[in-house]
Structures are given as C-alpha cells and as structure tokens.
Design a protein around this motif. Structure first.
Motif, PDB file in Angstrom:
ATOM      1  N   VAL A 214       0.725  -1.050  -0.292  1.00 32.35           N
ATOM      2  CA  VAL A 214       0.374   0.461   0.477  1.00 32.35           C
ATOM      3  C   VAL A 214       1.176   1.000  -0.041  1.00 32.35           C
ATOM      4  N   LEU A 215       0.278   2.102  -0.839  1.00 37.42           N
ATOM      5  CA  LEU A 215       0.795   2.986  -0.694  1.00 37.42           C
ATOM      6  C   LEU A 215       0.085   4.456   0.063  1.00 37.42           C
ATOM      7  N   LEU A 216       1.135   5.057   1.056  1.00 35.69           N
ATOM      8  CA  LEU A 216       0.736   6.304   1.802  1.00 35.69           C
ATOM      9  C   LEU A 216       1.520   7.323   1.368  1.00 35.69           C
ATOM     10  N   THR A 217       0.466   8.226   0.741  1.00 40.25           N
ATOM     11  CA  THR A 217       0.848   9.327   0.027  1.00 40.25           C
ATOM     12  C   THR A 217       0.334  11.022   1.389  1.00 40.25           C
ATOM     13  N   VAL A 218       1.374  11.765   0.991  1.00 40.05           N
ATOM     14  CA  VAL A 218       0.933  12.923   1.898  1.00 40.05           C
ATOM     15  C   VAL A 218       1.527  14.292   1.294  1.00 40.05           C
ATOM     16  N   LYS A 219       0.276  15.053   0.452  1.00 37.45           N
ATOM     17  CA  LYS A 219       0.909  15.937  -0.746  1.00 37.45           C
ATOM     18  C   LYS A 219      -0.006  17.122  -0.308  1.00 37.45           C
ATOM     19  N   SER A 220       1.327  18.296  -0.649  1.00 34.13           N
ATOM     20  CA  SER A 220       1.475  19.456   0.140  1.00 34.13           C
ATOM     21  C   SER A 220       1.230  20.560  -0.902  1.00 34.13           C
ATOM     22  N   THR A 221       0.535  21.519  -0.838  1.00 29.80           N
ATOM     23  CA  THR A 221       0.550  22.468  -1.770  1.00 29.80           C
ATOM     24  C   THR A 221       0.976  24.171  -1.155  1.00 29.80           C
ATOM     25  N   LEU A 222       2.046  24.314  -0.418  1.00 32.65           N
ATOM     26  CA  LEU A 222       1.971  25.537   0.043  1.00 32.65           C
ATOM     27  C   LEU A 222       3.259  26.358  -0.148  1.00 32.65           C
ATOM     28  N   PRO A 223       3.182  27.612   0.077  1.00 33.81           N
ATOM     29  CA  PRO A 223       4.007  29.240  -0.374  1.00 33.81           C
ATOM     30  C   PRO A 223       5.374  29.135   0.111  1.00 33.81           C
ATOM     31  N   SER A 224       6.196  29.402  -0.889  1.00 32.71           N
ATOM     32  CA  SER A 224       7.784  28.822  -1.141  1.00 32.71           C
ATOM     33  C   SER A 224       8.610  29.893  -0.488  1.00 32.71           C
ATOM     34  N   GLY A 225       9.233  28.916  -0.053  1.00 35.81           N
ATOM     35  CA  GLY A 225      10.589  29.475   1.794  1.00 35.81           C
ATOM     36  C   GLY A 225       9.526  28.098   2.487  1.00 35.81           C
ATOM     37  N   ILE A 226       8.393  27.262   2.195  1.00 33.76           N
ATOM     38  CA  ILE A 226       8.464  27.145   3.136  1.00 33.76           C
ATOM     39  C   ILE A 226       8.664  25.712   3.473  1.00 33.76           C
ATOM     40  N   GLY A 227       8.905  24.612   4.074  1.00 30.13           N
ATOM     41  CA  GLY A 227       9.204  23.513   4.422  1.00 30.13           C
ATOM     42  C   GLY A 227       8.605  22.420   5.187  1.00 30.13           C
TER      43      GLY A 227
END
Length: 468
Positions: A214-227
C-alpha cells in the motif's frame, strides 16, 4: 389408512406447507427504503441527512461501527447522522477535474437497518459521498503566514532581490500588492493524505488485502520558502480504542516493518507555490475487530527546509529542541504542525473466513475426510450418517426385544417345571404334631446328651438300660 401412511403424511405436510409460503424476496417491497440523501462536510465532520419512504424506527450506522457511529429512528421519515471525518470509516478520495485541480470527496458505507436489534434481508447498504469544498483543507496557519510576510518585508527593506523573490514571488510589486499576492497564495495552500494500493486489483479501489503493498502518500501545496516533514504517525481503528504508533515525534519509524520513513519527491513550482509529495510503501495490516484501518499523521511546518534528523541517535530529541531554539527566525525553525488523515478497508480472507478454514481436509487423517473441524490430538469422536444411525438404533431395539422375550420364556418354563413338587407345609421343628413335638423336644431339649449337663434334676432324667 395404515399407520405407516399416516406417519408419512404427518412428515411431509410441514414441507408442503412451507413450500407454498411466499419467497422472502417478495416481501422486500414492504420494507422501508432510502428515498434520497443530503450531505454536507468540512475538514472535521461529515453530515448525512437520509430521507426514507416511510416512517423509520430502525437504526442507521456506518458499516463496521454499528454500536458507535449510529442514529436511531424516531418514527419520522428523516434521519440525521454526523460522523467525524477522521474516524467511523470515513475515507477521503481525491481526483483531478478538467482544469487540473484536485477535487476531494468523502465517502462512507451507510447501513439502514429496519429493526434496532436484528439484521434482515431488507436492510440496505449504500455508499454515501460528499464533495469537500476547496477551503476545507486550506492550511490556516498564522505562524506560517507571518513567517512568509516577514521574509517579504525584509527583502523589500534591504532593497535587494531576496531568496523568496528568487522562488517565484513578484519583484516589482508594492508592499500592498505583495500582501494581496500572499493572501491569494495562502488560499491555495493545502495538505492531505492518500492511501492507495500499489497494484491495481480486481476489487474496489478503497479495499486492500492484508500483506498487500500500500502507498501512503502525503501531498502538500505550500508557499515557496516553507518546508515540511512527516512526524507522529498513528494507526487506529476509527474510534481510538485500539492504536499503534508508526512514526515518533521526530519522524523516525517505530518499526520499519510497519511503516518506513516516507521519501520525498521533487518540488513542482506553481507560481509562488510549491507542490511536493512524500510516499511510504508498507504491507497492509488491520486490527482484529475492524476492517477499516485509519492513519493519522502530523506535518511539521518549517521556515525554509526542516532540519535533518538522525534516527540512529538516541539523544536526537534534545538536539532538535536546541536547534529549534537556536534557529528562531532562521531557516529550519519549526513554525506549526498540521494534521492529515485517511482510511482504507483492509480485508483478510485467510484470517477471517473461519468456515473455509475448518472445511480444509486434514492430510494427516484420511479416515476423517468428512469431519468438518480440524482434528484435535486425542479426540476419539467419530461421525455417523443419519441412515446408519437409524439402522443402528433398529438393531439395538431388536436385540432388546429378543432379550425381553428370552427372559419371559425362561420365567414361564421355570414355573411350569416346578408345579409338581411337594412343598412341606409344616416346619420340621413345628410343635403342632406329637411326633414332631417329641422329636423336636428331644433334639432341642437341654436334656439331650449333646448339650452336656442339664439343669433338670437327675431323678427326672430318662434312664436308658444297657444292652448286654
């Protein structure tokens, strides 16, 4: 009519009567049915309003959660059920629309049980979906907004192209225009989790088997400069009664056989935003009393890139705290933590199907091939068909009757043979006759020589002459 014919009629009459009863399927037309659904949902709850064709007095619940996630009918044509988005079998599914934007949908299996305590063939089981609004999964982190805004202000104050400007932020805009751009960017910031099988199987997409990859995938779209990085992952049964830690507070695996460290993919720039995914492959598992597996993880939001963690070091937690205090306002500072979650149905045919397991033949005991349960060492139980059992009882009955007849015949024969014998009506020692009395007195009298001396006087003794 003979007794055998009467017995035959009595035996077949219930079967004939039962065969004329209406089939259960024909009775389903009278059952209460679902007329329509009305759903609403956000990042925390999944609300379902069910309209029925008739007043409903049963119970509606999420599948596998009949005693915890339910609503009782009150005799009206409407039910309202509110479920937590992070439990009760609720699953988050994502898809891409024509414009390339992600669409997120909640789904749950709803069971409409006609009776409050009994399951019937007329009960309904239906999937209910609710499309989540775009703003439901927005990252509303005030520390992150302040950090990005502070970077922009410092870049403008220094009259130089700062690091954020090189990562997609507009260079020639005023401060108010940049803040407007920041607000637009934050309106697109989101993070979520997906659980999908690695290989396409011939079954529903939200169902996997125990042991399947099984694949556990965490996706994010955040402002540049944020990790960000994944920390504090937990598997639970949908209620929190049973849980298992997968990743600790530093993001290190508790047991790599359960869940390894997620691996990050490349950054994909979208104007002033950055899209990134982290994937972890693991073998599907489940809790013994639930088919739904829920996963919950936290995302650590950092200024710039998050500091790397050495999972082999036991003192890493204190080291992270020191680095976090030293990096206040600098790259690597931990700004906030977000929570992502999802669920998947995990089935275990080889574990749950006890009936098929019991019906497997035992190769070590060929003589018990028809035995429906596993052979227990030392068990001397044997099986017999109904016909053989009836024959055995008949044989035993015949033997019993023969034994009774033999006993009766023996008794009658003994009485017949003893009918000619003469029985003495008087005892040998009775005093009713003179001879008997004399003989008895001589025999039992204490004057008899066999008793020795007598208490009677000598003169009264009977004298016997001597024969010469």
């Amino acid at each position: 009519m003979s007794a055998i014919q009467l017995l035959f009629v009595l035996l077949i009459s219930p079967a004939v009567f039962a065969s004329r009863l209406p089939h259960p399927v024909l009775l389903q037309g009278k059952a209460n049915k679902i007329a329509s659904f009305n759903t609403s949902c956000d990042s925390q709850t999944f609300n379902i309003t069910v309209a029925t064709t008739r007043p409903f007095k049963g119970v509606a619940f999420a599948r596998d959660f009949a005693h915890e996630c339910l609503v009782l009918g009150t005799g009206i044509n409407e039910l309202f059920l509110s479920l937590p988005a992070a439990g009760c079998g609720v699953r988050l599914k994502t898809s891409v629309d024509e414009g390339g934007l992600a669409r997120m949908t909640y789904g749950v299996a709803l069971v409409l049980q006609q009776d409050r305590y009994l399951r019937q063939i007329s009960d309904q089981d239906q999937m209910v979906h609710c499309e989540v609004k775009d703003e439901a999964f927005l990252v509303k982190s005030r520390p992150m907004i302040d950090a990005v805004k502070g970077e922009i202000k410092r870049s403008k104050a220094n009259h130089r192209v700062g690091r954020l400007m090189d990562e997609g932020w507009s260079k020639d805009l005023s401060q108010s225009q940049l803040e407007e751009e920041l607000r637009e960017a934050m309106s697109a910031s989101r993070a979520w989790m997906e659980i999908t099988p690695e290989n396409n199987a011939q079954r529903p997409e939200d169902t996997v088997e125990v042991g399947e990859t099984v694949l556990l995938t965490v996706k994010s779209t955040l402002p540049s400069g944020i990790g960000w990085r994944i920390v504090d992952c937990t598997a639970h049964d949908g209620l929190g009664d049973s849980s298992q830690k997968l990743l600790d507070d530093r993001g290190c695996p508790v047991d790599e056989a359960l869940l390894p460290v997620p691996k990050f993919g490349p950054l994909r720039p979208i104007a002033s935003m950055r899209h990134q995914e982290a994937v972890a492959r693991f073998a599907a598992f489940k809790f013994p009393d639930r088919d739904r597996l829920h996963l919950r993880c936290r995302l650590q939001i950092c200024r710039g890139a998050c500091a790397k963690v050495d999972c082999d070091s036991s003192n890493e937690t204190e080291r992270d705290n020191r680095i976090g205090r030293a990096n206040s306002g600098k790259s690597g500072e931990v700004l906030d933590r977000l929570e992502v979650y999802n669920s998947v149905e995990v089935i275990a045919p080889d574990i749950d199907d006890v009936r098929s397991f019991r019906q497997k033949p035992d190769p070590s005991a060929a003589e018990f091939d028809a035995y429906p349960f596993p052979k227990i060492p030392g068990d001397r139980t044997f099986c017999m068909s109904i016909d053989k059992m009836a024959i055995a009882f008949c044989i035993l009955g015949v033997v019993f009757l023969l034994a009774v007849l033999v006993a009766v015949c023996s008794l009658l024969n003994s009485r017949r043979s003893n009918s000619g014998l003469q029985y003495y009506t008087r005892s040998l020692f009775s005093n009713s006759s003179s001879a008997g009395s004399a003989f008895g007195s001589k025999l039992l009298s204490q004057d008899s020589p066999m008793f020795g001396q007598s208490s009677t006087p000598t003169s009264n003794r009977m004298q016997y002459g001597r024969i010469l």
